[in-house]
Design an enzyme around this catalytic site. Structure first.
Site, short mmCIF file in Angstrom:
data_model
loop_
_atom_site.label_atom_id
_atom_site.label_comp_id
_atom_site.label_asym_id
_atom_site.label_seq_id
_atom_site.Cartn_x
_atom_site.Cartn_y
_atom_site.Cartn_z
N ASP A 1 97.10 18.18 53.64
CA ASP A 1 97.35 17.24 54.73
C ASP A 1 96.73 15.87 54.46
O ASP A 1 95.73 15.77 53.75
CB ASP A 1 96.76 17.82 56.02
CG ASP A 1 97.30 17.12 57.25
OD1 ASP A 1 98.34 16.43 57.16
OD2 ASP A 1 96.67 17.25 58.31
N ASN B 1 98.46 12.93 53.40
CA ASN B 1 99.11 12.03 52.44
C ASN B 1 99.56 10.72 53.10
O ASN B 1 99.35 9.64 52.55
CB ASN B 1 100.34 12.71 51.82
CG ASN B 1 99.98 13.88 50.95
OD1 ASN B 1 98.81 14.07 50.62
ND2 ASN B 1 100.96 14.66 50.57
N ARG C 1 98.55 9.32 55.98
CA ARG C 1 97.43 8.48 56.44
C ARG C 1 96.71 7.82 55.27
O ARG C 1 96.31 6.67 55.34
CB ARG C 1 96.43 9.33 57.25
CG ARG C 1 96.85 9.53 58.69
CD ARG C 1 96.05 10.60 59.36
NE ARG C 1 96.47 11.92 58.91
CZ ARG C 1 95.75 13.02 59.04
NH1 ARG C 1 94.56 12.96 59.58
NH2 ARG C 1 96.23 14.17 58.62
N TRP C 2 96.59 8.55 54.18
CA TRP C 2 95.94 8.00 52.98
C TRP C 2 96.70 6.75 52.52
O TRP C 2 96.10 5.72 52.20
CB TRP C 2 95.94 9.05 51.88
CG TRP C 2 95.29 8.65 50.60
CD1 TRP C 2 93.99 8.85 50.24
CD2 TRP C 2 95.92 7.98 49.49
NE1 TRP C 2 93.76 8.35 48.98
CE2 TRP C 2 94.92 7.80 48.50
CE3 TRP C 2 97.21 7.51 49.24
CZ2 TRP C 2 95.18 7.18 47.28
CZ3 TRP C 2 97.48 6.89 48.03
CH2 TRP C 2 96.47 6.73 47.06
N HIS D 1 102.39 11.01 49.10
CA HIS D 1 102.91 12.26 48.54
C HIS D 1 102.87 12.21 47.02
O HIS D 1 102.52 13.19 46.37
CB HIS D 1 104.35 12.50 49.02
CG HIS D 1 104.48 12.62 50.51
ND1 HIS D 1 103.62 13.37 51.28
CD2 HIS D 1 105.37 12.07 51.38
CE1 HIS D 1 103.98 13.29 52.55
NE2 HIS D 1 105.03 12.50 52.64
N ASN E 1 108.82 19.90 59.59
CA ASN E 1 108.93 18.62 58.86
C ASN E 1 110.33 18.00 58.91
O ASN E 1 110.48 16.81 58.62
CB ASN E 1 108.50 18.79 57.39
CG ASN E 1 107.00 18.88 57.22
OD1 ASN E 1 106.50 19.43 56.24
ND2 ASN E 1 106.23 18.35 58.18
C1 FPP Z 1 101.23 16.41 54.37
O1 FPP Z 1 100.84 15.06 54.50
C2 FPP Z 1 101.94 16.67 53.12
C3 FPP Z 1 103.27 16.98 52.98
C4 FPP Z 1 104.17 17.09 54.14
C5 FPP Z 1 103.91 17.22 51.68
C6 FPP Z 1 103.03 17.48 50.50
C7 FPP Z 1 103.86 17.85 49.34
C8 FPP Z 1 103.50 17.73 48.05
C9 FPP Z 1 102.19 17.17 47.60
C10 FPP Z 1 104.46 18.19 46.98
C11 FPP Z 1 104.42 19.67 46.78
C12 FPP Z 1 105.60 20.13 46.00
C13 FPP Z 1 105.71 21.25 45.23
C14 FPP Z 1 107.01 21.56 44.57
C15 FPP Z 1 104.59 22.16 45.03
P1 FPP Z 1 101.32 14.27 55.79
O2 FPP Z 1 102.53 13.48 55.41
O3 FPP Z 1 101.51 15.21 56.94
O4 FPP Z 1 100.12 13.31 56.04
P2 FPP Z 1 99.65 12.71 57.46
O5 FPP Z 1 99.11 13.87 58.25
O6 FPP Z 1 98.60 11.73 57.06
O7 FPP Z 1 100.85 12.08 58.08
#
Ligand code: FPP
Length: 240
Positions: free
Chosen positions: A20, A22, A24-25, A37, A68
């Site tokens: 979790d 990505n 916000r980062w 991501h 999502n």
């Molecule tokens: C959450 O951050 C992250 C995700 C919804 C996706 C993460 C996916 C990857 C790193 C790729 C993985 C792929 C494979 C094939 C293994 P968020 O967007 O919810 O962050 P936020 O809470 O800050 O909005």
């Protein structure tokens, strides 16, 4: 933290991660959410390496939830393409490292056929690998998984009185997957958010403020260190 201070005889057999933070980062750096991501991929593969280094047998990550789909269309599109792209770019390297790739989640019509094909190819290519099982939860929801298990049990015609916890466990997406010993969620949120609802019943939960894009194997080792400091009783009491 390095792996040196860990007790290698008590490494969790199965670690699950909610990657979790990505978005916000990225926002905190004035970047588009998708950039978070992208950097998250580096974090993920460093964690995979770290897990291999210390002998974790099962690693499961939440890549895309059944919720999502409610994100803006361009982010959903990005995440679908991104997952496909990662599979294509990384599957050979995972294969060479002895990693078996698996997926859990609903294979419904919203998941592009091409992505499903890539998933199947990756599973097929790596099916006999012995070192670690890397499970990607894609279009996954814990409640949906339980609903799907109930549907399969009903469809099998089993009588209600013969349904036990074992029956349910055997009808989950991957009946071979052991329950996680440790669940890690990054970026400060202290929730499970519909991840492995059934399987996390007795897992140790570890929450860290580190955002996923900044998470590296050192943070994984730190989480395992915290896990090793805890006492797991599974509802029992300690022997006198
Ligand atoms: C959450 O951050 C992250 C995700 C919804 C996706 C993460 C996916 C990857 C790193 C790729 C993985 C792929 C494979 C094939 C293994 P968020 O967007 O919810 O962050 P936020 O809470 O800050 O909005």
């Amino acid at each position: 933290m390095g792996s040196g201070s860990l007790d290698l005889d008590r490494i969790p057999a199965h670690i699950a991660c909610v990657m979790d933070g990505n978005g916000r980062w990225a926002r905190a750096r004035g970047l588009p959410r998708t950039e978070g991501h992208r950097v998250g991929e580096e974090a993920l593969f460093d964690v995979v390496e770290g897990a291999l280094e210390i002998g974790v047998g099962w690693l499961t990550v939440y890549a895309f939830s059944t919720e999502n789909w409610r994100r803006p269309a361009d982010e959903v599109r990005f995440l679908l393409d991104f997952n496909e792209d990662i599979l294509l770019r990384r599957r050979d390297e995972l294969h060479e490292r002895g990693v078996r790739i698996r997926f859990i989640g609903r294979r419904d019509r919203r998941v592009p056929r091409r992505l499903l094909r890539r998933m199947d190819e990756a599973v097929e290519l790596t099916r006999s690998n012995p070192k670690m099982t890397f499970t990607v939860a894609f279009n996954y929801g814990g409640r949906a998984e339980i609903v799907d298990a109930v549907r399969a049990i009903v469809a099998s015609g089993r009588s209600a009185s013969r349904i036990t916890e074992r029956t349910v466990a055997r009808h989950l997406y991957d009946p071979e997957m052991p329950d996680p010993d440790l669940m890690i969620r990054t970026s400060g949120e202290c929730r499970t958010s519909n991840f492995l609802l059934w399987e996390l019943a007795y897992s140790e939960l570890y929450f860290t403020d580190v955002a996923w894009p900044d998470f590296r194997r050192e943070h994984l080792f730190e989480a395992i260190g915290a896990y090793q400091d805890r006492e797991r009783r599974f509802g029992a009491v300690e022997e006198p």
